[in-house]
Enzyme design. Structure first.
Site, mmCIF file in Angstrom:
data_model
loop_
_atom_site.group_PDB
_atom_site.id
_atom_site.type_symbol
_atom_site.label_atom_id
_atom_site.label_comp_id
_atom_site.label_asym_id
_atom_site.label_seq_id
_atom_site.Cartn_x
_atom_site.Cartn_y
_atom_site.Cartn_z
ATOM 1 N N SER A 15 26.776 -2.033 11.251
ATOM 2 C CA SER A 15 26.637 -3.175 12.146
ATOM 3 C C SER A 15 26.427 -2.689 13.591
ATOM 4 O O SER A 15 25.475 -1.973 13.858
ATOM 5 C CB SER A 15 27.853 -4.095 12.008
ATOM 6 O OG SER A 15 27.578 -5.382 12.493
ATOM 7 N N ASP A 68 25.328 -7.753 6.537
ATOM 8 C CA ASP A 68 26.187 -6.864 7.321
ATOM 9 C C ASP A 68 26.931 -5.836 6.472
ATOM 10 O O ASP A 68 27.624 -6.181 5.516
ATOM 11 C CB ASP A 68 27.184 -7.756 8.071
ATOM 12 C CG ASP A 68 28.205 -6.998 8.874
ATOM 13 O OD1 ASP A 68 27.920 -5.858 9.261
ATOM 14 O OD2 ASP A 68 29.293 -7.549 9.103
#
Length: 298
Positions: A74, A186
């Site tokens: 991320s 993610d």
């Protein structure tokens, strides 16, 4: 007729030669070169708190800590991709301080997410001069999640921007990213701080940076902030599973910084510097041991 004395001497020499030939011989083994240890820096997930990674890298770089592998999830993949591409930490700080939300955020009408992610992808590709993952100056691994299987996906080749976009695609905030026949979100969903991915890539020493804050005591403002804060609580719970396998864990104190708070980037960078400085004695202890073993590479 051969004299008995000569026969005796001859027999003695033959027996001596036989005994010598049967004696065990010492075999000299070739000296193998000592393999240098690979040191990996793992940059964790945490949205706007990811600016803290820059402060950590500044301290490691200033203290000449070798970095042979970068693993990012991320926000960690965004910072890690630019560092692996050749920017030094001070250049990253300059980029960060000039970054605007409009540079990386493209809002859309809610459709499986509020943010498309194309701006982020384009920003990364432009910044790294379209350098693909496999040609980074420092080997890089970008971690995402295969939403169909729930498995960790580690990108080591291909478009850097695309991989970072997938790694940052927080469910409900960013639209999922389709690469080939697979759909990714993610990486923090399964590996907020991807220590195991670093080990699988051959790391002997892992320095992990955990920027998840869990509960920060403040009420979220709006839908996106609510999702991000909820995700951050998840990060803090999941990350503990892998952090126990890291050699060094750096935890910047960024609890007071909201997941969507761009305005406190300078504070995040400073907290990263403080946390990395506090971890230096342990890092230097590991480096001293590797140096004594002849395994400290450059």
């Amino acid at each position: 007729m051969i004299p008995v004395r000569k026969i005796t001497v001859w027999l003695f020499l033959v027996c001596l030669a036989f005994i010598v030939s049967c004696a065990p011989r010492e075999t000299l083994q070739p000296t193998l070169p000592v393999k240098s240890a690979r040191i990996a820096v793992v940059l964790g997930a945490g949205a706007s708190r990811g600016f803290a990674h820059i402060g950590v890298l500044k301290v490691l770089e200033t203290n000449q800590v070798p970095m042979h592998l970068i693993v990012g999830t991320s926000a960690g993949s965004l910072v890690g991709s630019m560092y692996a591409a050749g920017f030094n930490a001070f250049q990253l700080q300059k980029i960060a301080m000039g970054l605007q939300k409009d540079d990386v955020i493209d809002y859309i009408l809610p459709d499986n997410g509020f943010i498309r992610g194309e701006k982020l992808e384009n920003f990364v590709n432009k910044t790294v001069n379209r350098l693909p993952l496999e040609k980074m100056h420092i080997p890089l691994r970008v971690v995402a999640t295969d939403i169909r299987t729930g498995e960790e996906a580690v990108f080591a080749t291909g478009s850097t921007g695309w991989a970072v976009r997938a790694s940052c695609a927080v469910p409900g905030v960013f639209q999922p990213v389709q690469i080939g026949k697979k759909t990714y979100v993610d990486g923090g969903v399964v590996s907020p701080v991807a220590v195991h991915a670093a080990r699988q890539a051959g790391a002997d020493v892992v320095i992990a940076v955990d920027i998840s804050s869990g509960v920060n005591g403040s009420a979220p403002q709006g839908t996106i902030d609510t999702i991000l804060q909820s995700v951050d609580i998840m990060y803090s719970r999941i990350s503990a599973i892998q952090l126990k396998d890291a050699d060094v864990v750096i935890r910047p104190k960024v609890n007071h910084i909201g997941s969507a708070d761009f305005d406190k980037r300078d504070e995040a960078i400073l907290e990263g510097e403080k946390a990395a400085t506090a971890a230096l004695p342990k890092i230097k202890q590991i480096m001293d041991r590797l140096r004594q073993e002849g395994r400290l590479g450059t």
